[in-house]
Design an enzyme around this catalytic site. Structure first.
Site, PDB file in Angstrom:
ATOM      1  CE  LYS A   1      14.738  59.552 -31.505  1.00 18.17           C
ATOM      2  NZ  LYS A   1      14.188  58.885 -30.307  1.00 18.17           N
TER       3      LYS A   1
ATOM      4  CB  VAL B   1      24.487  65.622 -30.445  1.00 15.17           C
ATOM      5  CG1 VAL B   1      24.988  67.042 -30.351  1.00 15.17           C
ATOM      6  CG2 VAL B   1      22.980  65.592 -30.668  1.00 15.17           C
TER       7      VAL B   1
ATOM      8  CB  ALA C   1      20.125  63.148 -32.728  1.00 12.81           C
ATOM      9  CE1 TYR C   2      22.633  66.114 -38.312  1.00 15.63           C
ATOM     10  CE2 TYR C   2      20.396  65.292 -37.940  1.00 15.63           C
ATOM     11  CZ  TYR C   2      21.586  65.252 -38.641  1.00 15.63           C
ATOM     12  OH  TYR C   2      21.732  64.374 -39.673  1.00 15.63           O
TER      13      TYR C   2
ATOM     14  CG  ASP D   1      15.752  50.443 -25.460  1.00 17.81           C
ATOM     15  OD1 ASP D   1      16.450  49.553 -24.935  1.00 17.81           O
ATOM     16  OD2 ASP D   1      16.167  51.143 -26.403  1.00 17.81           O
TER      17      ASP D   1
END
Length: 454
Positions: free
Chosen positions: A51, A32, A36-37, A141
């Site tokens: 991640k 994704v 990362a999955y 961030d």
């Protein structure tokens, strides 16, 4: 149908498929984002995000921050993590299907976002940031792509790889009641072929721990492991060498610091070519943090002695973008970024920010005198005076003049009609499947996994 077998492992991108302690607990579905999955937890079929974090320091910071914030409703949940010597850290996070970038993109298509919805999004962002700041954590961030959203409209701050905890000597004095230090040992395994994992939901370890730490209590083990990492010399050295260089790790449910594309090219809002030369001076931190469009002036002028106020500037930029559906200061370089800010706010001088002449790069960057700055009103056309006032409380030169998240949560703006809508009334985009390189979240990579998942 079961997914096809993955291709031969790549040293980074595909290393997650070769980790037996991970694939024994999770069925990996699709990529994704870079690194990362999405995955299914085999124990209960719960969908999570995995991640990979290639940078040692970023992984340490993210785990540390998320443990402190694990009970905050507007911060992403860290379920557990895997970390072994000579292996990337893999964080198991709650899966969140979309982000504020998609909300803004959808708003453009529909001609705007209702004021009540804008207020609800803002209040959730403020709640998450307030939790960070009350725990002395600077995110560093904050941007739409790092504000992810669940299917039922709950917004959560993610990607704490650049975060710093302001409890180190020389940075800021601890308050009288500092948040307690995490008692769980970090999952670092030295020399043992079996990787341990800590499960936050059960509160215990899975797998085997290294024999050297198995006889230690949790607090002793944590203290032993972190004593070296928390020394100021170590953190300053790591700050210089690995500040934000974790490549492109964008991910639903994890956020991103993605300044680079998969091909190594920089995104339009990434660092300048000379950013690698930035080094901490006498302060605690480096100025080379955050994404340029949301970077506070003190960072652009090279400050290394800053605090939570940099998050507040970024917050103002996010709020302005929610209101106008366009980035407030979309600079193409650091100089262009400062030029855009000065064009709106006017020249930076001692009158608007006492002490600004002491900023490291103040005398090395010269801008022509702006006789008639356009003002924030010009950037927030057709917005109410209350909305403009809210942004002005954040987007101002003097860091100490910026309103805190807690102060803004009590701002009159949120008690005026139209009131914030309920979560059930929010429009939540289905996903971030579209890739818009011109959007403030355009550094995302939402390409599907090259595998043909069925």
């Amino acid at each position: 149908m079961e997914p096809k077998s993955p291709p031969p492992p790549h040293p980074k991108s595909w290393s997650i498929y070769t980790r037996p302690e991970i694939i024994a607990k999770y069925q990996i579905h699709e990529r994704v984002g870079s690194g990362a999955y999405s995955a299914r937890r085999l124990a209960d079929d719960h969908i999570v995000a995995l991640k990979e974090v290639h940078d040692y320091q970023s992984a340490f910071r993210e785990i540390e921050a998320l443990r402190i914030l694990q009970n905050c409703p507007n911060v992403v949940v860290l379920h557990e993590y895997f970390w072994a010597e000579d292996e990337d850290a893999v964080l198991v996070l709650e899966f969140l299907r979309t982000d504020l970038t998609a909300v803004i993109r959808d708003g453009k298509k529909k001609g705007g976002i209702r004021s009540g919805e804008v207020k609800q999004w803002m209040m959730q962002i403020l709640s998450g940031l307030d939790a960070c700041h009350r725990n002395m954590i600077v995110h560093r961030d904050l941007k739409p792509g790092n504000l992810l959203i669940s299917h039922d409209g709950i917004l959560k701050l993610v990607d704490f790889g650049q975060a710093r905890i302001l409890m180190e000597a020389g940075c800021i004095a601890a308050d009288e009641n500092p948040p307690p230090a995490p008692s769980d040992p970090l999952c670092i395994h030295h020399g043992d072929p079996t990787t341990a994992s800590f499960n936050f939901e059960r509160g215990n370890w899975g797998g085997e721990k290294h024999h050297q730490s198995s006889t230690l209590g949790e607090e002793d083990s944590f203290a032993e492991m972190t004593s070296e990492y928390k020394s100021q010399d170590f953190l300053d050295e790591m700050e210089e060498t690995t500040t934000t260089r974790d490549g492109n790790v964008s991910c639903l449910a994890t956020g991103t610091a993605s300044e680079y594309g998969d091909d190594g090219s920089r995104s339009p809002n990434s660092y300048d070519d000379n950013d690698d030369d930035d080094r901490p001076q006498e302060g605690c931190f480096t100025s080379c943090v955050g994404t340029r469009w949301f970077r506070a002036p003190e960072l652009l002028y090279g400050s290394t002695d800053y605090g939570m106020e940099v998050d507040l500037w970024a917050l103002g930029c996010v709020f302005a973008e929610l209101l106008t559906l366009e980035p407030l200061f979309p600079g193409g370089s650091d100089i262009d970024q400062l030029g855009r800010i000065i064009g709106v706010l006017g020249n930076l001088n001692e009158e608007v920010w006492p002490g600004c002449v002491n900023l490291p790069d103040y005398r090395t960057m010269s801008f022509g005198k702006v006789e008639s700055p356009s003002g924030l009103e010009s950037c927030l056309k057709n917005r109410s005076s209350e909305e403009v006032s809210l942004v002005k409380k954040l987007v101002c030169y003097d860091p100490f003049s910026r309103a805190t998240a807690m102060e803004l949560l009590h701002d009159v703006y949120f008690s005026m009609e139209p009131l914030p809508v309920s979560l059930s009334e929010l429009h939540v985009p289905r996903s971030n499947s579209e890739h818009d390189v011109d959007s403030p979240g355009g550094w995302y990579d939402y390409a599907r996994n090259p595998l043909d998942w069925e």
